[in-house]
Motif scaffolding. Structure first.
Motif, short mmCIF file in Angstrom:
data_model
loop_
_atom_site.label_atom_id
_atom_site.label_comp_id
_atom_site.label_asym_id
_atom_site.label_seq_id
_atom_site.Cartn_x
_atom_site.Cartn_y
_atom_site.Cartn_z
N ARG A 177 0.84 -1.20 0.00
CA ARG A 177 0.00 0.00 0.00
C ARG A 177 0.87 1.25 0.00
NH1 ARG A 177 0.55 2.18 4.90
NH2 ARG A 177 1.11 0.87 6.64
N PRO A 178 0.28 2.39 -0.34
CA PRO A 178 1.06 3.63 -0.26
C PRO A 178 1.29 3.99 1.21
CG PRO A 178 -1.20 4.11 -0.90
CD PRO A 178 -1.07 2.61 -0.84
N ALA A 179 2.42 4.62 1.48
CA ALA A 179 2.70 5.08 2.84
C ALA A 179 1.76 6.24 3.14
CB ALA A 179 4.15 5.51 2.96
N GLY A 180 1.38 6.37 4.39
CA GLY A 180 0.50 7.46 4.79
C GLY A 180 1.20 8.81 4.72
N GLY A 181 0.42 9.84 4.52
CA GLY A 181 0.96 11.21 4.48
C GLY A 181 1.67 11.48 3.19
N GLY A 182 2.06 12.69 3.01
CA GLY A 182 2.75 13.09 1.79
C GLY A 182 3.92 13.97 2.13
N GLY A 183 4.84 14.06 1.21
CA GLY A 183 5.99 14.95 1.39
C GLY A 183 6.89 14.48 2.51
N GLY A 184 7.89 15.27 2.80
CA GLY A 184 8.78 14.99 3.91
C GLY A 184 9.76 13.88 3.65
#
Length: 131
Positions: A43-50
């Motif tokens: 699955r995609p990792a939670g959150g964006g950026g960073g």
């Protein structure tokens, strides 16, 4: 049951960070999800950026049995080859963690061997430290 049978069933957590300068024609997650066996565990990792500089926000998390690593590494290698890019894989099994780099020059069988050896060596170092 042998130690290798037990190891194949042990869960491993992977964090896959694709590197690219522009969005690829096919996202890595979509590429992996073409294989139904990986849809529920990748699955995609939670959150964006960073994320780290040079890495996309499309960090992927997978928690699966070590026995599924060969197929996942084959998918990752074929995506890297097609996109002419690179990826970083952080593999965690229990308290052991290793990081591997995947490029167009990486062989998926060799990647699996590197991951297996690195996890074994890290486990042994951890058990030696506990003694």
């Amino acid at each position: 049951m042998t130690d290798s049978d037990t190891a194949a069933r042990q869960p491993v957590r992977l964090t896959i960070s694709p590197r690219h300068r522009q969005p690829p024609p096919v996202a890595l997650l979509d590429w992996i999800h073409r294989s139904p066996q990986y849809r529920p565990v990748v699955r995609p990792a939670g959150g964006g950026g960073g994320g780290r500089a040079g890495f996309s926000d499309a960090v992927i998390i997978a928690v699966l049995a070590q026995g599924l690593l060969p197929g996942l590494f084959n998918l990752l290698q074929s995506w890297v080859d097609q996109q002419r890019t690179e990826a970083s894989i952080r593999i965690q099994a229990g308290d052991t963690e290793v990081e591997l780099q995947v490029s167009g020059r990486t062989d998926s069988a060799r990647l699996l061997a590197q991951a297996t050896e690195a996890l074994r060596a890290a486990r042994e170092a951890g058990s030696d430290a506990a003694d």
